[in-house]
Write a protein that holds these residues in place. Structure first.
Motif, mmCIF file in Angstrom:
data_model
loop_
_atom_site.group_PDB
_atom_site.id
_atom_site.type_symbol
_atom_site.label_atom_id
_atom_site.label_comp_id
_atom_site.label_asym_id
_atom_site.label_seq_id
_atom_site.Cartn_x
_atom_site.Cartn_y
_atom_site.Cartn_z
ATOM 1 N N ILE A 253 -6.381 -3.639 9.817
ATOM 2 C CA ILE A 253 -7.368 -3.274 11.002
ATOM 3 C C ILE A 253 -8.517 -4.651 11.008
ATOM 4 C CG2 ILE A 253 -8.649 -1.448 11.936
ATOM 5 C CD1 ILE A 253 -5.430 -0.809 11.671
ATOM 6 N N LYS A 254 -9.431 -5.136 10.388
ATOM 7 C CA LYS A 254 -10.701 -5.566 10.571
ATOM 8 C C LYS A 254 -10.243 -6.584 10.875
ATOM 9 C CE LYS A 254 -14.148 -4.575 8.618
ATOM 10 N NZ LYS A 254 -15.754 -4.474 7.712
ATOM 11 N N LEU B 238 -3.037 1.934 11.741
ATOM 12 C CA LEU B 238 -3.839 2.879 11.733
ATOM 13 C C LEU B 238 -3.593 4.353 11.559
ATOM 14 C CD1 LEU B 238 -7.187 2.202 12.647
ATOM 15 C CD2 LEU B 238 -6.556 3.434 14.455
ATOM 16 N N LYS C 283 -1.404 -2.791 14.176
ATOM 17 C CA LYS C 283 -3.059 -2.246 14.125
ATOM 18 C C LYS C 283 -2.494 -0.746 14.423
ATOM 19 C CE LYS C 283 -6.343 -5.459 14.174
ATOM 20 N NZ LYS C 283 -7.520 -6.323 14.748
ATOM 21 N N SER D 267 0.933 -1.144 -0.281
ATOM 22 C CA SER D 267 -0.122 0.469 0.618
ATOM 23 C C SER D 267 0.715 1.154 -0.596
ATOM 24 C CB SER D 267 -0.921 -0.026 1.485
ATOM 25 O OG SER D 267 -1.564 -0.976 1.179
ATOM 26 N N TYR E 45 -5.939 9.018 5.002
ATOM 27 C CA TYR E 45 -7.350 10.360 4.514
ATOM 28 C C TYR E 45 -7.271 11.157 3.673
ATOM 29 C CZ TYR E 45 -10.446 5.982 3.373
ATOM 30 O OH TYR E 45 -11.154 4.603 3.617
ATOM 31 N N THR F 189 -7.261 6.331 -2.026
ATOM 32 C CA THR F 189 -8.310 5.691 -0.994
ATOM 33 C C THR F 189 -8.320 4.484 -0.925
ATOM 34 O OG1 THR F 189 -9.860 7.251 -2.078
ATOM 35 C CG2 THR F 189 -9.223 8.097 -0.422
ATOM 36 N N TYR G 91 -7.461 -0.879 5.204
ATOM 37 C CA TYR G 91 -8.282 -0.777 6.690
ATOM 38 C C TYR G 91 -8.231 -2.331 7.023
ATOM 39 C CZ TYR G 91 -12.152 -0.180 9.783
ATOM 40 O OH TYR G 91 -12.618 0.497 11.148
ATOM 41 N N GLU G 92 -8.888 -3.320 5.363
ATOM 42 C CA GLU G 92 -9.433 -4.526 5.397
ATOM 43 C C GLU G 92 -8.979 -5.346 5.831
ATOM 44 O OE1 GLU G 92 -13.389 -5.131 4.413
ATOM 45 O OE2 GLU G 92 -13.720 -2.745 4.245
ATOM 46 N N ALA H 36 -5.924 3.096 1.086
ATOM 47 C CA ALA H 36 -6.698 2.980 2.566
ATOM 48 C C ALA H 36 -7.456 1.891 3.184
ATOM 49 C CB ALA H 36 -6.734 4.333 2.713
ATOM 50 N N THR H 37 -8.571 1.774 2.301
ATOM 51 C CA THR H 37 -8.776 0.895 2.049
ATOM 52 C C THR H 37 -8.379 -0.529 2.062
ATOM 53 O OG1 THR H 37 -10.764 1.882 1.078
ATOM 54 C CG2 THR H 37 -11.858 0.017 1.644
ATOM 55 N N ILE I 169 -3.311 5.359 8.151
ATOM 56 C CA ILE I 169 -4.290 4.986 6.894
ATOM 57 C C ILE I 169 -5.423 6.444 7.032
ATOM 58 C CG2 ILE I 169 -6.626 3.736 7.022
ATOM 59 C CD1 ILE I 169 -5.635 1.347 7.763
#
Lengths: 343, 178
Positions: free
Chosen positions: B127-128, B141, B137, B65, B148, B116, B123-124, B119-120, B144
């Protein structure tokens, strides 16, 4: 079927590198080495060539940038001679560089190097739109230089053609009417008149004219040094020091003012201080008006006879250097410092 | 403030988009992550993308990323370095080569910021992802968040300011060190 590769559907999924993988070993390798199209290679080659060109240019530009930053620093600290020299050093490689040309022009003007400033204005800045931050200053100095040039054009032939010492009154009468000539710079006309008066040892009149000239245009800092010289010759030492300091307040690189200050301190008996100022003038521009002479005298006055004669023989070799004849008298012991530098 | 549609900016600075996507692909290859599809440039939003396998290794996702950020910044800086001094500092606008270097350098630097979409994806996958440890994380974070912020900032020409900033800041730092 879930255990088979989602791409080829023939081999079992390889989860050794990623437990969530849906590819077999072969397909995985194939996708890892996802092909790059040929046109992209052309782009890569082009970018590499441009990057290489940039890399080749970098050391020279960086070196010039260092010189430029030094010039900027000198300029901001009012060392205009040094700044102008540094700008000149890089200006030929960036002839159209607006920032360098603007700052170089201003530095040359503030260092009273009018001929060089005129060349820059004429060859590099004419027709260019000045930057917002320097617009007013550039225009103001350009106008000053124009008026200075025009006045010189009118007065120089008179000054050169007349035998000033014998035809003082005639020359004076020819120059004086230019005071009311609107095209002429009053302060420059006054300066010319003051020089005629100095030639006739009419120092009081010359001082008044120089004071008036500086009042009309304080940016002609060279006139402040001439004023200081005239005041010194009348033994008005404190006034002379003030005049030189007023020149230095506008340009810390003014060798004429340092020389003048040094001479005043020499005559006042503060010989070490005098030598220090004159050395400063010599370091800035040893070819400045009577700078080397004053250095020879200052070294001699401070008992540094060998150094004094070394400089003396050096300047004697230079055919273009005009040596002050009275200096020989001082070195031979036939004149005192006061006799040499005052009336 | 001058508002220009992102697509227009991307078209003008298309070399940056290509280098950005190439960087994603390059880091996928380095991290041994399969790449399914690459679009180096197109005339719609997004102007470029790389579809790759989601790795279960958060560091690989992280590197893929932010890879373009490192790659574009280095390449852009090398290209813009001499030209930025000449054009921005000296105001020399007559050297065609320098102007090309500026355009190319700014284009590449403007597309250094991860999108973005990146970033998504982070995140997926980080973080998730319940398998990812909390310290990782905590590190990812803010990145990310910054991505944004960068995306929002591009409305205010942040990407352009970044390009010019990098172009001038580094030469100044080097000159001060010399």
């Amino acid at each position: 079927m879930d255990d088979y590769c989602s791409n080829c559907c023939q081999e079992l999924i390889d989860t050794s590198e990623n437990p969530d993988s849906s590819l077999c070993t072969l397909c995985r390798e194939e996708f890892i080495r996802h092909p790059i199209p040929k046109w992209i290679f052309l782009v890569i080659v082009a970018v590499m060539i441009i990057t290489g060109t940039a890399l080749v240019k970098t050391p020279a530009v960086l070196k010039d940038y260092k010189i430029y930053k030094t010039a900027e620093s000198s300029y901001n600290q009012k060392y205009f001679n040094k700044a102008a020299d540094d700008y000149l050093l890089i200006s030929d490689r960036y002839k159209s560089a607006l920032r360098i040309n603007e700052r170089m022009f201003l530095a040359l003007m503030k260092a009273q190097r009018f001929e060089e400033a005129y060349l820059i204005l004429d060859e590099r800045l004419a027709g260019e739109e000045a930057s917002d931050e320097t617009y007013d200053e550039i225009n103001s100095y350009a106008s000053l230089l124009d008026r200075y040039g025009l006045t010189l054009e009118k007065l120089d032939p008179i000054f050169k053609n007349e035998t000033i010492n014998t035809d003082y009154v005639k020359t004076y009468k020819k120059i004086e009417p230019f005071l009311s000539d609107k095209e002429c710079e009053t302060s420059v006309v006054l300066f010319y008149l003051s020089q005629l008066n100095i030639g006739q040892n009419k120092l009081d009149a010359a001082i008044k004219q120089l004071e008036e000239a500086l009042k009309a245009e304080p940016r002609y800092t060279f006139m402040a040094s001439f004023l200081g010289n005239a005041q010194r010759r009348l033994k008005l030492y404190d006034a002379a020091i003030k005049s030189y300091e007023s020149a230095l307040a506008l340009n810390l690189d003014d060798e004429t003012a340092y020389r003048g200050l040094g001479v005043v301190y020499l005559v006042k008996g503060e010989k070490e201080k005098g030598l220090a100022f004159i050395k400063k003038a010599y370091d800035i521009n040893k070819n400045g008006l009577f700078v080397a002479d004053a250095y020879v005298v200052a070294l001699h006055a401070n008992g540094k006879i060998d150094e004094s004669f070394a400089i003396y023989s050096e300047i004697k070799k230079d055919e273009n250097y005009i040596i002050d004849k009275d200096m020989d008298e001082y070195l031979a012991g036939r004149k005192t410092l006061e006799q040499l530098y005052t009336n | 403030m001058l508002l220009i549609p992102g697509i227009v900016i991307s078209v003008i600075t298309f070399p940056g988009v290509i280098v950005h996507e190439l960087a994603h692909q390059f880091f996928c290859r380095i991290c041994r992550v399969p790449v399914f599809e690459v679009c180096y440039f197109r005339f719609e939003n997004p102007c470029g993308y790389v579809i790759h396998e989601r790795s279960n290794n958060p560091w690989k996702n992280f590197i893929i990323s932010i890879g373009p950020f490192i790659f574009n910044t280095i390449i852009g800086l090398i290209i813009i370095f001499p030209a930025a001094i000449e054009v921005i500092e000296f105001k020399n606008f007559s050297n065609i080569l320098s102007l090309i270097l500026i355009w190319l350098g700014v284009s590449i630097l403007m597309h250094a910021f991860p999108s973005t979409g990146d970033a998504t994806s982070l995140y997926e996958t980080v973080i998730k992802n319940k398998k990812v440890m909390l310290p990782v994380k905590i590190i990812v974070l803010p990145v990310i968040g910054l991505i944004y912020l960068g995306a929002i900032g591009s409305v205010f020409w942040l990407d352009f300011l970044y390009a010019i900033g990098i172009g001038m800041l580094i030469p100044n730092l080097i000159v001060n060190l010399l």
